[in-house]
Design a protein around this motif. Structure first.
Motif, PDB file in Angstrom:
ATOM      1  N   ARG A 158      -4.139  -7.272  60.191  1.00 52.77           N
ATOM      2  CA  ARG A 158      -4.783  -8.571  60.435  1.00 52.77           C
ATOM      3  C   ARG A 158      -3.900  -9.689  59.890  1.00 52.77           C
ATOM      4  N   PRO A 159      -3.908 -10.852  60.549  1.00 54.91           N
ATOM      5  CA  PRO A 159      -3.078 -11.955  60.049  1.00 54.91           C
ATOM      6  C   PRO A 159      -3.484 -12.357  58.634  1.00 54.91           C
ATOM      7  N   THR A 160      -2.523 -12.428  57.733  1.00 51.80           N
ATOM      8  CA  THR A 160      -2.815 -12.865  56.375  1.00 51.80           C
ATOM      9  C   THR A 160      -1.855 -13.933  55.901  1.00 51.80           C
ATOM     10  N   LEU A 161      -0.574 -13.686  56.102  1.00 53.15           N
ATOM     11  CA  LEU A 161       0.443 -14.600  55.571  1.00 53.15           C
ATOM     12  C   LEU A 161       1.320 -15.139  56.700  1.00 53.15           C
ATOM     13  N   ILE A 162       1.921 -16.293  56.444  1.00 53.33           N
ATOM     14  CA  ILE A 162       2.921 -16.837  57.373  1.00 53.33           C
ATOM     15  C   ILE A 162       4.220 -16.069  57.112  1.00 53.33           C
ATOM     16  N   THR A 163       4.922 -15.674  58.171  1.00 49.91           N
ATOM     17  CA  THR A 163       6.191 -14.969  57.960  1.00 49.91           C
ATOM     18  C   THR A 163       7.368 -15.886  58.271  1.00 49.91           C
ATOM     19  N   PHE A 164       8.199 -16.137  57.276  1.00 49.76           N
ATOM     20  CA  PHE A 164       9.404 -16.933  57.487  1.00 49.76           C
ATOM     21  C   PHE A 164      10.591 -16.009  57.743  1.00 49.76           C
ATOM     22  N   ILE A 165      11.213 -16.169  58.903  1.00 51.27           N
ATOM     23  CA  ILE A 165      12.390 -15.373  59.233  1.00 51.27           C
ATOM     24  C   ILE A 165      13.609 -16.252  58.999  1.00 51.27           C
ATOM     25  N   TYR A 166      14.460 -15.826  58.105  1.00 49.19           N
ATOM     26  CA  TYR A 166      15.617 -16.668  57.777  1.00 49.19           C
ATOM     27  C   TYR A 166      16.877 -15.813  57.706  1.00 49.19           C
ATOM     28  N   GLY A 167      18.011 -16.476  57.637  1.00 50.35           N
ATOM     29  CA  GLY A 167      19.273 -15.762  57.561  1.00 50.35           C
ATOM     30  C   GLY A 167      20.402 -16.695  57.924  1.00 50.35           C
ATOM     31  N   PRO A 168      21.642 -16.259  57.721  1.00 53.50           N
ATOM     32  CA  PRO A 168      22.773 -17.139  58.023  1.00 53.50           C
ATOM     33  C   PRO A 168      22.839 -17.490  59.507  1.00 53.50           C
ATOM     34  N   ILE A 169      23.648 -18.465  59.825  1.00 50.22           N
ATOM     35  CA  ILE A 169      23.799 -18.916  61.204  1.00 50.22           C
ATOM     36  C   ILE A 169      24.250 -17.773  62.108  1.00 50.22           C
ATOM     37  N   ASN A 170      23.667 -17.709  63.286  1.00 52.67           N
ATOM     38  CA  ASN A 170      24.095 -16.722  64.281  1.00 52.67           C
ATOM     39  C   ASN A 170      23.957 -15.267  63.836  1.00 52.67           C
ATOM     40  N   SER A 171      23.006 -15.000  62.966  1.00 53.67           N
ATOM     41  CA  SER A 171      22.876 -13.619  62.494  1.00 53.67           C
ATOM     42  C   SER A 171      22.055 -12.775  63.469  1.00 53.67           C
ATOM     43  N   GLY A 172      21.371 -13.449  64.397  1.00 55.64           N
ATOM     44  CA  GLY A 172      20.585 -12.695  65.387  1.00 55.64           C
ATOM     45  C   GLY A 172      19.078 -12.840  65.212  1.00 55.64           C
TER      46      GLY A 172
END
Ligand SMILES: Nc1ncnc2c1ncn2[C@@H]1O[C@H](COP(=O)(O)OP(=O)(O)OP(=O)(O)O)[C@@H](O)[C@H]1O
Ligand SMILES: [Mg+2]
Length: 355
Positions: free
Chosen positions: A23-37
């Motif tokens: 069930r939805p609980t938290l916001i997911t932040f997807i991060y990483g260096p530039i152009n990592s995919g």
């Protein structure tokens, strides 16, 4: 040009699927260096999702966003484009929802748009989206909201900053209403840093790092396209695991020469950045205050990478850090509390420059 298939990302895909399964609980932040995919991972994951998920994906990258109107328009743009002049019929929310397909934007009527724009009230737009998501839910499906390149609205204001309104909205969708999964992706590590230290998000979000491929994944990726062990070693030595760089190599007959050229090019670019600061000086604005950039401090910061690949967050002064991140030379990882070059190619270029 070779046709390159989506490669691996098993671990990250599994993590996203596990999030979607609960069930939805938290916001997911997807991060990483530039152009990592990051975007590639998201779009691939969406394509593979079963029909029970209704995905609303919005990429702000190519949008011109200077005001609240721009943002709302981009939020609702996709359906506006497909609606055309011929479809003037007023539709109920439920009807709209049934016409929603995977990866489409949020359907919208002209009347509603006028209503949203009228008072510059994000809440109007958000309450519409909530209603829409409730309809999706009632039809037995799970809404998923994905915003790519969210940092682009970082400066947009409606009374206060729009981003805070949005964060509140995301918290409402996840933790409070448990209505939709929310994913936010960004390649701007300074934005991630501010997200990470944002009190209102404390305990309300999780982070997912999408990094360049590691050595093992890079090897498997290159071998699939005919690289030998020795060739993989050379490619890794030059480009590390950044997918775009690896694909660039795959597309050249004389790829070793190409790798050398890429390094020379990046070295030249970093040299130019430093030369300009040294000769012309430079300024950077951090939280509305202007600071001058010090050539000596920049060089001092880069020198730390001569014999290390990552350094501690506190080893570089804030001004140099912000400047070098904005120039896409360095990447800040607030979770691991470290600073590193945007890729292995950057690391090598930094070392060349310092030499
Ligand atoms: N898993 C993968 N398999 C094959 N190719 C990939 C993969 N991930 C990324 N790529 C290649 O790298 C390119 C850049 O990836 P993508 O745009 O997803 O990076 P990003 O992290 O979203 O970049 P940005 O930081 O600019 O947002 C893609 O267009 C694709 O060609
Ligand atoms: Mg992206």
């Amino acid at each position: 040009m070779r046709n390159i298939e989506f490669h691996n990302r098993e671990k990250e895909t599994k993590e996203i699927r596990a999030i979607l399964d609960s069930r939805p609980t938290l916001i997911t932040f997807i991060y990483g260096p530039i152009n990592s995919g990051k975007t590639e991972l998201i779009t691939h994951t969406i394509e593979e999702l079963p029909d029970e998920y209704v995905v609303f994906y919005i990429n702000l990258r190519t949008k011109f966003l200077s005001s609240y109107d721009d943002f709302i328009e981009s939020l609702f743009e996709m359906e506006m484009e497909t609606e055309g002049a011929s479809r003037k019929r007023k539709e109920t929310l439920a009807e709209l929802v049934s016409s929603v397909t995977k990866a489409a934007g949020i359907p919208i009527t002209r009347e509603f748009l006028d209503y949203v724009f009228k008072d510059n009230k994000p809440k109007n737009a958000f309450s519409y989206i909530i209603k829409l998501f409730e309809e999706v839910k009632n039809s037995g499906k799970q809404p998923v909201l994905i915003l790519d390149e969210l940092q682009k609205i970082g400066d947009v204001k409606v009374n206060g900053f729009l981003i805070y309104e949005l964060f509140n909205f995301f918290i409402d969708l996840t933790k409070e209403k448990r209505l939709a999964h929310v994913f936010v992706a960004t390649s701007d590590s300074l934005f991630m840093e501010s997200v990470y230290s944002e009190a209102m998000l404390e305990g309300r979000c999780r982070y997912l790092l999408v990094d360049d491929f590691d050595r093992e994944t890079t090897t498997a990726f290159l071998e699939e396209y005919g690289f030998s062990d020795d060739e993989v070693a050379v490619a890794w030595e030059h480009c590390g695991g950044k997918p775009v760089y690896l694909i660039e190599l795959m597309n050249y007959e004389n790829w070793e020469e190409k790798a050398g050229e890429m390094l020379v090019l990046r070295t030249g670019e970093i040299e130019t950045i430093l030369k300009r600061i040294n000769e012309l000086g430079g300024e950077i604005i951090i939280e509305d205050t202007k600071y001058s950039v010090s050539y000596e401090k920049l060089v001092g910061a880069l020198k730390k990478f001569v014999d290390r690949e990552t350094i501690d967050m506190n080893e570089v002064d804030e001004i140099s850090k912000e400047f070098l991140v904005k120039k896409n030379v360095l990447f800040v990882d607030p979770l691991r509390k470290m600073i590193l070059p945007q890729s292995r190619l950057e690391l090598l270029a930094i070392r060349e420059v310092i030499r």
